[in-house]
Scaffold this motif. Structure first.
Motif, PDB file in Angstrom:
ATOM      1  N   THR A  14     -11.251  -3.227   8.770  1.00  0.00           N
ATOM      2  CA  THR A  14     -11.022  -3.161   7.277  1.00  0.00           C
ATOM      3  C   THR A  14      -9.656  -3.165   6.952  1.00  0.00           C
ATOM      4  N   VAL A  15      -9.324  -4.163   5.929  1.00  0.00           N
ATOM      5  CA  VAL A  15      -7.714  -3.942   5.256  1.00  0.00           C
ATOM      6  C   VAL A  15      -7.700  -3.442   4.016  1.00  0.00           C
ATOM      7  N   VAL A  16      -6.744  -2.343   3.822  1.00  0.00           N
ATOM      8  CA  VAL A  16      -6.586  -1.697   2.697  1.00  0.00           C
ATOM      9  C   VAL A  16      -5.202  -1.974   2.042  1.00  0.00           C
ATOM     10  N   TYR A  17      -5.643  -2.541   0.799  1.00  0.00           N
ATOM     11  CA  TYR A  17      -4.547  -2.985  -0.054  1.00  0.00           C
ATOM     12  C   TYR A  17      -3.955  -2.006  -1.181  1.00  0.00           C
ATOM     13  N   ALA A  18      -3.013  -2.347  -1.799  1.00  0.00           N
ATOM     14  CA  ALA A  18      -2.983  -1.513  -3.217  1.00  0.00           C
ATOM     15  C   ALA A  18      -3.850  -1.819  -4.150  1.00  0.00           C
ATOM     16  N   GLY A  19      -4.786  -0.729  -4.123  1.00  0.00           N
ATOM     17  CA  GLY A  19      -5.793  -0.603  -5.227  1.00  0.00           C
ATOM     18  C   GLY A  19      -7.074  -1.473  -4.780  1.00  0.00           C
ATOM     19  N   LEU A  26       0.759  -1.108   0.120  1.00  0.00           N
ATOM     20  CA  LEU A  26      -0.064  -0.088   0.017  1.00  0.00           C
ATOM     21  C   LEU A  26       1.008   1.186  -0.005  1.00  0.00           C
ATOM     22  N   ILE A  27       1.891   1.270   0.696  1.00  0.00           N
ATOM     23  CA  ILE A  27       2.833   2.501   0.887  1.00  0.00           C
ATOM     24  C   ILE A  27       3.380   2.676  -0.561  1.00  0.00           C
ATOM     25  N   ALA A  28       3.913   1.742  -1.151  1.00  0.00           N
ATOM     26  CA  ALA A  28       4.524   1.571  -2.577  1.00  0.00           C
ATOM     27  C   ALA A  28       3.606   2.160  -3.326  1.00  0.00           C
ATOM     28  N   TYR A  29       2.269   1.621  -3.340  1.00  0.00           N
ATOM     29  CA  TYR A  29       1.314   2.158  -4.166  1.00  0.00           C
ATOM     30  C   TYR A  29       1.006   3.506  -4.052  1.00  0.00           C
TER      31      TYR A  29
END
Length: 265
Positions: free
Chosen positions: A148-153, A45-48
């Motif tokens: 909630t889990v937040v992923y890249a995209g 997520l940070i990379a995104y």
């Protein structure tokens, strides 16, 4: 070319900071007792966030001469390194090292994407920014409601039980709660493709601008890491990119540019 650098720096730092503020990332935790399953999730997520900041920073200011078009991606990539002190200040030495690597991965992938998307100009900016807005709206809405889990995209309201009860046996543990956001992301991609085509973009340009953010997300999963939950979610991110591209192709198949009112009269 200070504008791309400053834009990317401010945007990347603000988004990484907001992720920490909302607990989308928890860099100050030890990731023990099951928490290790989301280490790669948070790093990706940070990379995104950093990669999208590079693309937006590089395309926010148009460059007239072709010789200058290589400068904004480089400047934006340098600017998107700005969150490194923040992630190191929030995290332990080990997690801080991983987060720094994630920022670097996002900057590199985002820089390459910015070079490729540069000719699309403001269309690339609108496409990437639209998916970012969707991600943050869903994140803020779901985090205030359930776990909630937040992923890249992708955003997964994992605390909901209704979808698991309905679809869990058929689709497994992750997919039922990933599916709503994934479907909305595909719909947004198709709508963006249609919108770009209606405003005069070629079909290829419209589809590429619409799918830029999902493709960025899908690429970053294997780059950053595929352990545990990140590996389970990577195929969904790839599916959003592929199905979104097909949906955008379908949406632009018979789309003709809108005729200005002055011409119609």
């Amino acid at each position: 070319m200070a504008a791309p650098l400053v834009t990317a720096a401010v945007l990347a730092t603000a988004m990484v900071g907001l992720a920490e503020l909302t607990d989308a990332t928890t860099l100050d935790e030890s990731f023990e007792a099951g928490g290790e399953r989301v280490i790669d999730v948070q790093m990706t997520l940070i990379a995104y966030l950093c990669a999208t900041a590079v693309v937006i920073g590089a395309t926010a200011v148009p460059t007239g001469r072709r010789a200058l078009r290589r400068i904004p991606p480089v400047a934006a990539a340098v600017g998107a390194l700005a969150p490194i002190p923040l992630v190191n200040g929030r995290a332990t030495e080990y997690i801080g090292g991983l987060a720094t690597d994630a920022v670097l991965a996002g900057v590199i992938v985002g820089g390459i994407a910015a070079f490729l998307l540069g000719p699309l100009g403001v269309r690339a900016l609108i496409g990437v920014a639209s998916h970012l807005v969707l991600l943050w709206v869903a994140t803020l809405a779901f985090i205030g409601w359930t776990e909630t889990v937040v992923y890249a995209g992708l955003v997964q309201p994992i605390g909901t039980t209704v979808l698991d009860d309905l679809l869990g046996d058929a689709l497994g543990y992750h997919l039922p709660t990933l599916l709503p956001y994934a479907l909305v992301a595909v719909a947004v991609t198709a709508a963006l493709g249609y919108w770009f085509a209606r405003r005069g973009a070629s079909r290829g340009t419209a589809v590429l601008a619409a799918t830029a953010a999902p493709i960025l997300a899908a690429v970053l999963y294997p780059v950053v890491g595929m352990d545990l939950w990140n590996g389970k979610t990577a195929p969904v991110a790839a599916g959003v990119a592929v199905i979104g591209a097909l949906a955008a192709l379908a949406a632009t198949a018979r789309t003709k540019p809108a005729v200005p009112a002055a011409r119609r009269s």
